[in-house]
Motif scaffolding. Structure first.
Motif, PDB file in Angstrom:
ATOM      1  N   THR A 189       0.850  -1.199   0.000  1.00  0.00           N
ATOM      2  CA  THR A 189       0.000   0.000   0.000  1.00  0.00           C
ATOM      3  C   THR A 189       0.881   1.244   0.000  1.00  0.00           C
ATOM      4  O   THR A 189       0.633   2.203  -0.725  1.00  0.00           O
ATOM      5  CB  THR A 189      -0.916   0.009   1.255  1.00  0.00           C
ATOM      6  OG1 THR A 189      -1.505  -1.258   1.356  1.00  0.00           O
ATOM      7  CG2 THR A 189      -1.979   1.082   1.168  1.00  0.00           C
ATOM      8  N   ALA A 190       1.936   1.205   0.802  1.00  0.00           N
ATOM      9  CA  ALA A 190       2.845   2.356   0.872  1.00  0.00           C
ATOM     10  C   ALA A 190       3.464   2.626  -0.492  1.00  0.00           C
ATOM     11  O   ALA A 190       3.598   3.765  -0.924  1.00  0.00           O
ATOM     12  CB  ALA A 190       3.939   2.092   1.897  1.00  0.00           C
TER      13      ALA A 190
ATOM     14  N   GLU B  32       2.246   1.735  -3.499  1.00  0.00           N
ATOM     15  CA  GLU B  32       1.249   2.172  -4.487  1.00  0.00           C
ATOM     16  C   GLU B  32       0.864   3.618  -4.270  1.00  0.00           C
ATOM     17  O   GLU B  32       0.736   4.398  -5.203  1.00  0.00           O
ATOM     18  CB  GLU B  32      -0.003   1.291  -4.406  1.00  0.00           C
ATOM     19  CG  GLU B  32       0.144   0.023  -5.225  1.00  0.00           C
ATOM     20  CD  GLU B  32      -0.744  -1.092  -4.735  1.00  0.00           C
ATOM     21  OE1 GLU B  32      -1.772  -0.807  -4.075  1.00  0.00           O
ATOM     22  OE2 GLU B  32      -0.407  -2.259  -5.006  1.00  0.00           O
ATOM     23  N   THR B  33       0.666   4.004  -3.017  1.00  0.00           N
ATOM     24  CA  THR B  33       0.221   5.379  -2.749  1.00  0.00           C
ATOM     25  C   THR B  33       1.413   6.330  -2.691  1.00  0.00           C
ATOM     26  O   THR B  33       1.230   7.535  -2.624  1.00  0.00           O
ATOM     27  CB  THR B  33      -0.527   5.442  -1.406  1.00  0.00           C
ATOM     28  OG1 THR B  33       0.367   4.951  -0.392  1.00  0.00           O
ATOM     29  CG2 THR B  33      -1.776   4.578  -1.414  1.00  0.00           C
ATOM     30  N   ARG B  34       2.629   5.795  -2.721  1.00  0.00           N
ATOM     31  CA  ARG B  34       3.875   6.555  -2.555  1.00  0.00           C
ATOM     32  C   ARG B  34       3.847   7.363  -1.244  1.00  0.00           C
ATOM     33  O   ARG B  34       4.402   8.450  -1.166  1.00  0.00           O
ATOM     34  CB  ARG B  34       4.193   7.482  -3.751  1.00  0.00           C
ATOM     35  CG  ARG B  34       4.028   6.909  -5.130  1.00  0.00           C
ATOM     36  CD  ARG B  34       4.833   5.658  -5.402  1.00  0.00           C
ATOM     37  NE  ARG B  34       6.235   5.834  -5.696  1.00  0.00           N
ATOM     38  CZ  ARG B  34       7.119   4.829  -5.614  1.00  0.00           C
ATOM     39  NH1 ARG B  34       6.740   3.637  -5.219  1.00  0.00           N
ATOM     40  NH2 ARG B  34       8.379   5.026  -5.902  1.00  0.00           N
ATOM     41  N   ASN B  35       3.163   6.843  -0.270  1.00  0.00           N
ATOM     42  CA  ASN B  35       3.130   7.455   1.057  1.00  0.00           C
ATOM     43  C   ASN B  35       3.882   6.513   1.989  1.00  0.00           C
ATOM     44  O   ASN B  35       3.364   5.511   2.443  1.00  0.00           O
ATOM     45  CB  ASN B  35       1.664   7.625   1.504  1.00  0.00           C
ATOM     46  CG  ASN B  35       1.571   8.095   2.939  1.00  0.00           C
ATOM     47  OD1 ASN B  35       2.536   8.635   3.491  1.00  0.00           O
ATOM     48  ND2 ASN B  35       0.428   7.878   3.568  1.00  0.00           N
ATOM     49  N   PHE B  36       5.147   6.878   2.222  1.00  0.00           N
ATOM     50  CA  PHE B  36       6.045   5.901   2.835  1.00  0.00           C
ATOM     51  C   PHE B  36       6.148   6.035   4.355  1.00  0.00           C
ATOM     52  O   PHE B  36       7.152   6.497   4.861  1.00  0.00           O
ATOM     53  CB  PHE B  36       7.429   6.026   2.212  1.00  0.00           C
ATOM     54  CG  PHE B  36       7.400   5.786   0.730  1.00  0.00           C
ATOM     55  CD1 PHE B  36       7.274   4.503   0.235  1.00  0.00           C
ATOM     56  CD2 PHE B  36       7.463   6.838  -0.158  1.00  0.00           C
ATOM     57  CE1 PHE B  36       7.247   4.263  -1.118  1.00  0.00           C
ATOM     58  CE2 PHE B  36       7.438   6.605  -1.525  1.00  0.00           C
ATOM     59  CZ  PHE B  36       7.321   5.328  -2.009  1.00  0.00           C
ATOM     60  N   LYS B  37       5.069   5.687   5.042  1.00  0.00           N
ATOM     61  CA  LYS B  37       5.222   5.675   6.493  1.00  0.00           C
ATOM     62  C   LYS B  37       4.680   4.381   7.071  1.00  0.00           C
ATOM     63  O   LYS B  37       3.935   4.400   8.044  1.00  0.00           O
ATOM     64  CB  LYS B  37       4.529   6.895   7.095  1.00  0.00           C
ATOM     65  CG  LYS B  37       5.318   8.152   6.808  1.00  0.00           C
ATOM     66  CD  LYS B  37       4.996   9.281   7.722  1.00  0.00           C
ATOM     67  CE  LYS B  37       5.976  10.411   7.478  1.00  0.00           C
ATOM     68  NZ  LYS B  37       5.353  11.693   7.366  1.00  0.00           N
ATOM     69  N   PRO B  38       4.999   3.243   6.428  1.00  0.00           N
ATOM     70  CA  PRO B  38       4.392   2.021   6.941  1.00  0.00           C
ATOM     71  C   PRO B  38       5.031   1.597   8.260  1.00  0.00           C
ATOM     72  O   PRO B  38       6.198   1.264   8.317  1.00  0.00           O
ATOM     73  CB  PRO B  38       4.672   0.994   5.838  1.00  0.00           C
ATOM     74  CG  PRO B  38       5.860   1.510   5.113  1.00  0.00           C
ATOM     75  CD  PRO B  38       5.960   2.975   5.362  1.00  0.00           C
ATOM     76  N   MET B  39       4.222   1.655   9.314  1.00  0.00           N
ATOM     77  CA  MET B  39       4.735   1.236  10.619  1.00  0.00           C
ATOM     78  C   MET B  39       3.649   0.473  11.359  1.00  0.00           C
ATOM     79  O   MET B  39       2.476   0.785  11.241  1.00  0.00           O
ATOM     80  CB  MET B  39       5.135   2.453  11.447  1.00  0.00           C
ATOM     81  CG  MET B  39       6.428   3.090  10.991  1.00  0.00           C
ATOM     82  SD  MET B  39       6.925   4.422  12.064  1.00  0.00           S
ATOM     83  CE  MET B  39       7.917   3.612  13.265  1.00  0.00           C
ATOM     84  N   VAL B  40       4.068  -0.526  12.085  1.00  0.00           N
ATOM     85  CA  VAL B  40       3.156  -1.189  13.010  1.00  0.00           C
ATOM     86  C   VAL B  40       3.728  -0.859  14.382  1.00  0.00           C
ATOM     87  O   VAL B  40       4.825  -1.290  14.703  1.00  0.00           O
ATOM     88  CB  VAL B  40       3.177  -2.721  12.817  1.00  0.00           C
ATOM     89  CG1 VAL B  40       2.148  -3.387  13.726  1.00  0.00           C
ATOM     90  CG2 VAL B  40       2.960  -3.103  11.370  1.00  0.00           C
ATOM     91  N   GLY B  41       3.003  -0.058  15.156  1.00  0.00           N
ATOM     92  CA  GLY B  41       3.556   0.430  16.416  1.00  0.00           C
ATOM     93  C   GLY B  41       4.834   1.201  16.098  1.00  0.00           C
ATOM     94  O   GLY B  41       4.826   2.101  15.272  1.00  0.00           O
TER      95      GLY B  41
END
Ligand code: ZN
Length: 443
Positions: A98-99, A101-110
């Motif tokens: 998802t990060a 594809e959307t070019r929104n690079f803040k994928p974090m879990v906790g």
């Protein structure tokens, strides 16, 4: 954790990395320190990772250097129980995709950063990095900056996907801008002219485009340091880039599996043996070629223990004038998957041909070839695309120098099919040498 505290932690890691780099008087002292670190790390890993607990059942900690190895397939197959932060592979993939594809690079879990390596689909690696590990990474990465970290730096970082792993190095004095490799080059040129970076970090193919724009007078930059990342920096490109930019091209050798190495002030690539142990599995000892098996004693979220990388490295013969006791490399050859193999003239064996031998054959063609791509289609056939106006004589000359390489290696020269050269697409990883069949299937 407040931003101020994060910055403080990064600085602490930066100084401790500086201290460690000079702490060891010799290899023995370094290896004894690494041994202690690995054992302490393994105690934690065996408590927290179900995969490793099971995999190393019955093994003695003192024998860690000969524990069973893992590789990418095994790591991905056991992702859910291997990591110690209870993130499933499905969850991590979904988030990282998802990060992208959307070019929104803040994928974090906790506080865990999730990332995805580039690569052909199906072979993409996932990485998990905790906050503490991310700050440590940033502290080590800051060592690559020229001069003091307290003076201003403007970093332009060209990547396929950004990550808060990288943006961690940003601060009041250190500006960081992400340049998306999938965007058109013209757009980058406009932004670079405005931003005026002092440090440029990009794959060699992008450094090439930027260099061409500088030569054409479309771009003027005053760069203090240039760092090549993500693709193999071939001698062919290095020379052109060093002439164009008028300075050394530095390298950072990093992949999903860890922060493996970086160049010293002399431009020599050293392994980061203060973060990981690198065991060498020699492919050819006289040519000093090996694949590394790495044990990273600084990563607990996704422990990397006795992990066999798919890369071929060449050890440097002479010691580096910088005096570092960390292993120095001549170069990163490329991926094991892309080693060429040809049948022996002496036996029924097949012989590996390392990329530098093929590159030499190209360099021996008397006219300058701008670029090339060579595919090995099967054990007997190469498909070759040479860029520029290449005459029949030059094709013949390449054929002759490749035949000479084969004679040296005592193997049967392949049939060569010439085809028009195709420029790689924008953002694609550049691979000049590629083997298109599995070696197990061929023997
Ligand atoms: Zn050095």
């Amino acid at each position: 954790m407040s931003q101020f505290l994060e910055q403080f932690m990064i600085l602490r890691h930066y100084f401790s990395a500086q201290y460690l780099a000079n702490k060891f008087p010799n290899r023995e002292a370094l290896e004894a320190w690494q041994d202690k670190k690995v054992k302490a790390h393994l105690r934690k890993v065996l408590q927290q990772s179900d995969f490793y607990k099971h995999y190393y059942q019955g093994c003695q900690l003192s024998d860690w250097q000969s524990f069973p190895i893992i590789d990418k397939n095994l790591m991905m197959a056991h992702f859910d129980t291997l990591n110690t932060v209870k993130i499933t592979r499905e969850e991590a993939f979904k988030m990282a995709l998802t990060a992208e594809e959307t070019r929104n690079f803040k994928p974090m879990v906790g506080h865990i950063t999730v990332g995805l390596s580039s690569g052909t689909s199906g072979h993409r690696g996932l990485f998990l990095v905790s906050r503490e590990e991310r700050l440590k990474w940033a502290g080590h990465a800051l060592r690559a900056l020229p001069g003091s970290i307290f003076k201003g730096h403007r970093i332009a970082f060209f990547l396929r996907a950004n990550s808060n792993l990288y943006t961690s190095v940003g601060s009041r004095r250190i500006q960081f801008q992400f340049f998306d490799l999938f965007k058109p080059v013209d757009e980058h040129i406009i932004r670079l002219n405005e931003y005026q970076p002092t440090v440029l970090v990009a794959p060699p193919s992008m450094l090439g485009f930027i260099g061409q724009a500088m030569n054409a007078g479309q771009l003027t930059l005053k760069l203090e340091k240039i760092i090549s990342v993500a693709e193999v920096l071939e001698p062919f490109d290095r020379l052109w880039l060093e002439n164009t930019y008028g300075q050394n091209i530095h390298q950072v050798y990093q992949c999903t599996e860890g922060f493996l190495g970086s160049t010293c002030q002399y431009g020599t690539l050293h392994l980061n043996e203060d973060l990981l142990v690198v065991q060498k599995e020699y492919l050819n000892k006289s040519q000093r070629k090996f694949t590394p098996i790495i044990t990273d004693f600084s990563r607990l979220a996704q422990p990397i223990i006795r992990y066999q990388l798919n890369d071929v490295l060449t050890e440097r013969q002479e010691s580096c004038p910088c005096g570092s006791i960390f292993t120095a490399l001549e170069f990163v050859d490329g991926r094991c998957d892309d080693l060429f193999y040809l049948p022996s003239t002496q036996s029924s064996k097949i012989i590996p041909i390392f990329p530098d031998a093929i590159r030499k054959a190209i360099l021996q063609v008397p006219v300058s070839i701008h670029d090339y791509q060579i595919l090995q289609l099967n054990l007997n056939t190469f498909s070759v695309g040479l860029a520029g106006k290449v005459s029949l004589d030059e094709e013949q000359s390449f054929r002759a120098s490749l035949t000479a390489v084969c004679e040296q290696h005592q193997c049967i020269p392949p049939v060569i099919q010439f085809r028009p050269y195709q420029q790689p697409e924008v953002g694609a990883k550049k691979r000049r040498l590629q083997r298109l069949f599995a070696i197990e299937a061929a023997v």
